[in-house]
Design a protein around this motif. Structure first.
Motif, PDB file in Angstrom:
ATOM      1  N   VAL A   1    -104.212  23.413  51.060  1.00 28.74           N
ATOM      2  CA  VAL A   1    -104.804  24.467  51.869  1.00 28.74           C
ATOM      3  C   VAL A   1    -103.728  25.020  52.797  1.00 28.74           C
ATOM      4  O   VAL A   1    -103.013  24.257  53.455  1.00 28.74           O
ATOM      5  CB  VAL A   1    -106.002  23.941  52.690  1.00 28.74           C
ATOM      6  CG1 VAL A   1    -106.588  25.069  53.534  1.00 28.74           C
ATOM      7  CG2 VAL A   1    -107.059  23.349  51.777  1.00 28.74           C
ATOM      8  N   ASP A   2    -103.601  26.319  52.822  1.00 28.14           N
ATOM      9  CA  ASP A   2    -102.684  26.990  53.740  1.00 28.14           C
ATOM     10  C   ASP A   2    -103.477  27.547  54.911  1.00 28.14           C
ATOM     11  O   ASP A   2    -104.571  28.090  54.729  1.00 28.14           O
ATOM     12  CB  ASP A   2    -101.957  28.143  53.039  1.00 28.14           C
ATOM     13  CG  ASP A   2    -100.993  27.651  51.978  1.00 28.14           C
ATOM     14  OD1 ASP A   2    -100.163  26.782  52.293  1.00 28.14           O
ATOM     15  OD2 ASP A   2    -101.067  28.140  50.836  1.00 28.14           O
ATOM     16  N   PHE A   3    -102.898  27.442  56.098  1.00 26.96           N
ATOM     17  CA  PHE A   3    -103.529  27.971  57.305  1.00 26.96           C
ATOM     18  C   PHE A   3    -102.565  28.920  58.007  1.00 26.96           C
ATOM     19  O   PHE A   3    -101.349  28.692  58.011  1.00 26.96           O
ATOM     20  CB  PHE A   3    -103.896  26.840  58.281  1.00 26.96           C
ATOM     21  CG  PHE A   3    -104.886  25.857  57.740  1.00 26.96           C
ATOM     22  CD1 PHE A   3    -106.249  26.103  57.818  1.00 26.96           C
ATOM     23  CD2 PHE A   3    -104.459  24.673  57.156  1.00 26.96           C
ATOM     24  CE1 PHE A   3    -107.172  25.193  57.322  1.00 26.96           C
ATOM     25  CE2 PHE A   3    -105.367  23.759  56.659  1.00 26.96           C
ATOM     26  CZ  PHE A   3    -106.735  24.014  56.744  1.00 26.96           C
ATOM     27  N   GLU A   4    -103.105  29.973  58.606  1.00 28.97           N
ATOM     28  CA  GLU A   4    -102.306  30.895  59.406  1.00 28.97           C
ATOM     29  C   GLU A   4    -103.058  31.236  60.685  1.00 28.97           C
ATOM     30  O   GLU A   4    -104.282  31.338  60.678  1.00 28.97           O
ATOM     31  CB  GLU A   4    -102.031  32.212  58.657  1.00 28.97           C
ATOM     32  CG  GLU A   4    -101.205  32.087  57.408  1.00 28.97           C
ATOM     33  CD  GLU A   4    -100.987  33.433  56.742  1.00 28.97           C
ATOM     34  OE1 GLU A   4    -101.287  34.470  57.389  1.00 28.97           O
ATOM     35  OE2 GLU A   4    -100.538  33.462  55.591  1.00 28.97           O
ATOM     36  N   ILE A   5    -102.319  31.436  61.745  1.00 24.39           N
ATOM     37  CA  ILE A   5    -102.862  32.012  62.971  1.00 24.39           C
ATOM     38  C   ILE A   5    -101.900  33.104  63.411  1.00 24.39           C
ATOM     39  O   ILE A   5    -100.673  32.906  63.382  1.00 24.39           O
ATOM     40  CB  ILE A   5    -103.059  30.948  64.075  1.00 24.39           C
ATOM     41  CG1 ILE A   5    -103.664  31.609  65.329  1.00 24.39           C
ATOM     42  CG2 ILE A   5    -101.764  30.213  64.389  1.00 24.39           C
ATOM     43  CD1 ILE A   5    -104.120  30.599  66.373  1.00 24.39           C
ATOM     44  N   SER A   6    -102.423  34.265  63.751  1.00 21.77           N
ATOM     45  CA  SER A   6    -101.554  35.387  64.091  1.00 21.77           C
ATOM     46  C   SER A   6    -102.022  36.058  65.373  1.00 21.77           C
ATOM     47  O   SER A   6    -103.215  36.065  65.699  1.00 21.77           O
ATOM     48  CB  SER A   6    -101.522  36.414  62.954  1.00 21.77           C
ATOM     49  OG  SER A   6    -102.821  36.946  62.722  1.00 21.77           O
ATOM     50  N   LEU A   7    -101.066  36.605  66.088  1.00 21.88           N
ATOM     51  CA  LEU A   7    -101.334  37.345  67.314  1.00 21.88           C
ATOM     52  C   LEU A   7    -100.502  38.620  67.263  1.00 21.88           C
ATOM     53  O   LEU A   7     -99.283  38.560  67.054  1.00 21.88           O
ATOM     54  CB  LEU A   7    -100.966  36.521  68.547  1.00 21.88           C
ATOM     55  CG  LEU A   7    -101.181  37.200  69.905  1.00 21.88           C
ATOM     56  CD1 LEU A   7    -102.666  37.451  70.147  1.00 21.88           C
ATOM     57  CD2 LEU A   7    -100.600  36.335  71.019  1.00 21.88           C
ATOM     58  N   GLY A   8    -101.165  39.767  67.425  1.00 21.84           N
ATOM     59  CA  GLY A   8    -100.438  41.018  67.300  1.00 21.84           C
ATOM     60  C   GLY A   8    -100.896  42.059  68.296  1.00 21.84           C
ATOM     61  O   GLY A   8    -101.925  41.906  68.973  1.00 21.84           O
ATOM     62  N   TYR A   9    -100.102  43.122  68.389  1.00 24.42           N
ATOM     63  CA  TYR A   9    -100.442  44.246  69.251  1.00 24.42           C
ATOM     64  C   TYR A   9    -100.061  45.527  68.524  1.00 24.42           C
ATOM     65  O   TYR A   9     -98.995  45.602  67.891  1.00 24.42           O
ATOM     66  CB  TYR A   9     -99.700  44.162  70.584  1.00 24.42           C
ATOM     67  CG  TYR A   9    -100.211  45.143  71.617  1.00 24.42           C
ATOM     68  CD1 TYR A   9    -101.356  44.862  72.352  1.00 24.42           C
ATOM     69  CD2 TYR A   9     -99.564  46.354  71.840  1.00 24.42           C
ATOM     70  CE1 TYR A   9    -101.839  45.756  73.296  1.00 24.42           C
ATOM     71  CE2 TYR A   9    -100.041  47.251  72.783  1.00 24.42           C
ATOM     72  CZ  TYR A   9    -101.181  46.950  73.506  1.00 24.42           C
ATOM     73  OH  TYR A   9    -101.668  47.838  74.426  1.00 24.42           O
ATOM     74  N   GLY A  10    -100.927  46.532  68.600  1.00 30.42           N
ATOM     75  CA  GLY A  10    -100.662  47.784  67.905  1.00 30.42           C
ATOM     76  C   GLY A  10    -100.699  48.976  68.836  1.00 30.42           C
ATOM     77  O   GLY A  10    -101.469  49.012  69.800  1.00 30.42           O
ATOM     78  N   TRP A  11     -99.819  49.931  68.559  1.00 33.66           N
ATOM     79  CA  TRP A  11     -99.780  51.195  69.306  1.00 33.66           C
ATOM     80  C   TRP A  11     -99.960  52.349  68.325  1.00 33.66           C
ATOM     81  O   TRP A  11     -99.607  52.230  67.149  1.00 33.66           O
ATOM     82  CB  TRP A  11     -98.433  51.393  69.989  1.00 33.66           C
ATOM     83  CG  TRP A  11     -98.041  50.380  71.002  1.00 33.66           C
ATOM     84  CD1 TRP A  11     -98.195  50.458  72.362  1.00 33.66           C
ATOM     85  CD2 TRP A  11     -97.358  49.136  70.768  1.00 33.66           C
ATOM     86  NE1 TRP A  11     -97.660  49.347  72.970  1.00 33.66           N
ATOM     87  CE2 TRP A  11     -97.149  48.518  72.023  1.00 33.66           C
ATOM     88  CE3 TRP A  11     -96.924  48.484  69.605  1.00 33.66           C
ATOM     89  CZ2 TRP A  11     -96.505  47.286  72.144  1.00 33.66           C
ATOM     90  CZ3 TRP A  11     -96.301  47.259  69.732  1.00 33.66           C
ATOM     91  CH2 TRP A  11     -96.092  46.678  70.988  1.00 33.66           C
ATOM     92  N   GLU A  12    -100.459  53.467  68.850  1.00 31.34           N
ATOM     93  CA  GLU A  12    -100.479  54.709  68.071  1.00 31.34           C
ATOM     94  C   GLU A  12     -99.909  55.826  68.929  1.00 31.34           C
ATOM     95  O   GLU A  12    -100.378  56.066  70.043  1.00 31.34           O
ATOM     96  CB  GLU A  12    -101.887  55.066  67.606  1.00 31.34           C
ATOM     97  CG  GLU A  12    -101.908  56.310  66.730  1.00 31.34           C
ATOM     98  CD  GLU A  12    -103.254  56.568  66.089  1.00 31.34           C
ATOM     99  OE1 GLU A  12    -103.368  57.555  65.350  1.00 31.34           O
ATOM    100  OE2 GLU A  12    -104.194  55.776  66.335  1.00 31.34           O
ATOM    101  N   PHE A  13     -98.875  56.490  68.425  1.00 30.75           N
ATOM    102  CA  PHE A  13     -98.242  57.580  69.147  1.00 30.75           C
ATOM    103  C   PHE A  13     -99.048  58.870  68.970  1.00 30.75           C
ATOM    104  O   PHE A  13     -99.916  58.960  68.100  1.00 30.75           O
ATOM    105  CB  PHE A  13     -96.806  57.768  68.658  1.00 30.75           C
ATOM    106  CG  PHE A  13     -95.928  56.570  68.921  1.00 30.75           C
ATOM    107  CD1 PHE A  13     -95.174  56.476  70.071  1.00 30.75           C
ATOM    108  CD2 PHE A  13     -95.878  55.531  68.003  1.00 30.75           C
ATOM    109  CE1 PHE A  13     -94.366  55.367  70.313  1.00 30.75           C
ATOM    110  CE2 PHE A  13     -95.084  54.416  68.240  1.00 30.75           C
ATOM    111  CZ  PHE A  13     -94.327  54.340  69.401  1.00 30.75           C
ATOM    112  N   ALA A  14     -98.718  59.865  69.787  1.00 27.00           N
ATOM    113  CA  ALA A  14     -99.482  61.115  69.775  1.00 27.00           C
ATOM    114  C   ALA A  14     -99.460  61.792  68.412  1.00 27.00           C
ATOM    115  O   ALA A  14    -100.391  62.499  68.047  1.00 27.00           O
ATOM    116  CB  ALA A  14     -98.935  62.067  70.835  1.00 27.00           C
TER     117      ALA A  14
END
Length: 198
Positions: free
Chosen positions: A71-84
């Motif tokens: 079994v593979d496990f992942e935990i992720s933390l991210g942040y996203g931006w959108e420009f004009a």
């Protein structure tokens, strides 16, 4: 699952978070059948749960395959931006571990998305595996029409690889896809998947 044409000057604009402050939860499951060039067939399943608020995304993922029944496990933390202009930027850190061999690693990823037209987008990104001290750089394009989307990608993680995938959404929740993937010095593999997202 990502994705957009403007000049490089657009990247100098001040970015804003991509999501509202309310927490949005999503989760889902998919089943995969893998058909490598050697003629064998393998099956796998995976599930995820993800929460997003004010541009921050926290995700948990688990998957297993009948190749070694680990079994593979992942935990992720991210942040996203959108420009004009619609250009997007995503930054994500992900930790991996495997229940069978104890393999674990952490990577950091940056990805830019550019909207070329309403149905067409391109993207490019780079991932650094911290423990393995390896890079993976890639670029791709997505073309959508109706409920169907085609994605092509090429990358290099020490070996040049490429893939072509077609996906169809039967409903807002149910989808299916087929992907052809190949790499220099390796056999090709075809993967057929069906999934349900809540």
């Amino acid at each position: 699952m990502k994705l957009f044409a403007t000049s490089a000057a657009a990247l100098a604009l001040v970015a804003a978070p991509m999501a509202a402050s309310a927490v949005e939860l999503s989760y889902g499951y998919q089943a995969n059948a893998m058909f490598p060039e050697d003629g064998d067939t393998y099956y796998s399943g995976e599930g995820y749960i993800e929460g997003t608020a004010s541009g921050v995304t926290l995700g948990l993922w688990a998957g297993t395959t009948d190749i070694d029944e680990s079994v593979d496990f992942e935990i992720s933390l991210g942040y996203g931006w959108e420009f004009a202009t619609g250009v997007t930027l995503d930054a994500t850190a992900t930790g991996y571990t495997n229940s069978e061999d104890g393999y674990d690693d952490t990577d950091v990823n940056l990805e830019l998305g550019f909207p070329v037209s309403d149905p067409f987008a391109i993207y490019a990104g780079a991932t650094y595996l911290i423990d393995a001290e390896d890079w993976d750089v890639y670029a791709g394009a997505v073309y959508s029409f109706g409920d169907f989307a085609v994605t092509g990608e090429v990358g290099d993680d020490g070996t040049t690889y490429w893939s072509l995938e077609g996906a169809y959404a039967f409903t807002d929740n149910v989808w299916a896809s087929a992907e052809y993937a190949d790499a220099d010095g390796s056999d090709y593999e075809v993967t057929v998947s069906v999934g349900y997202d809540f």
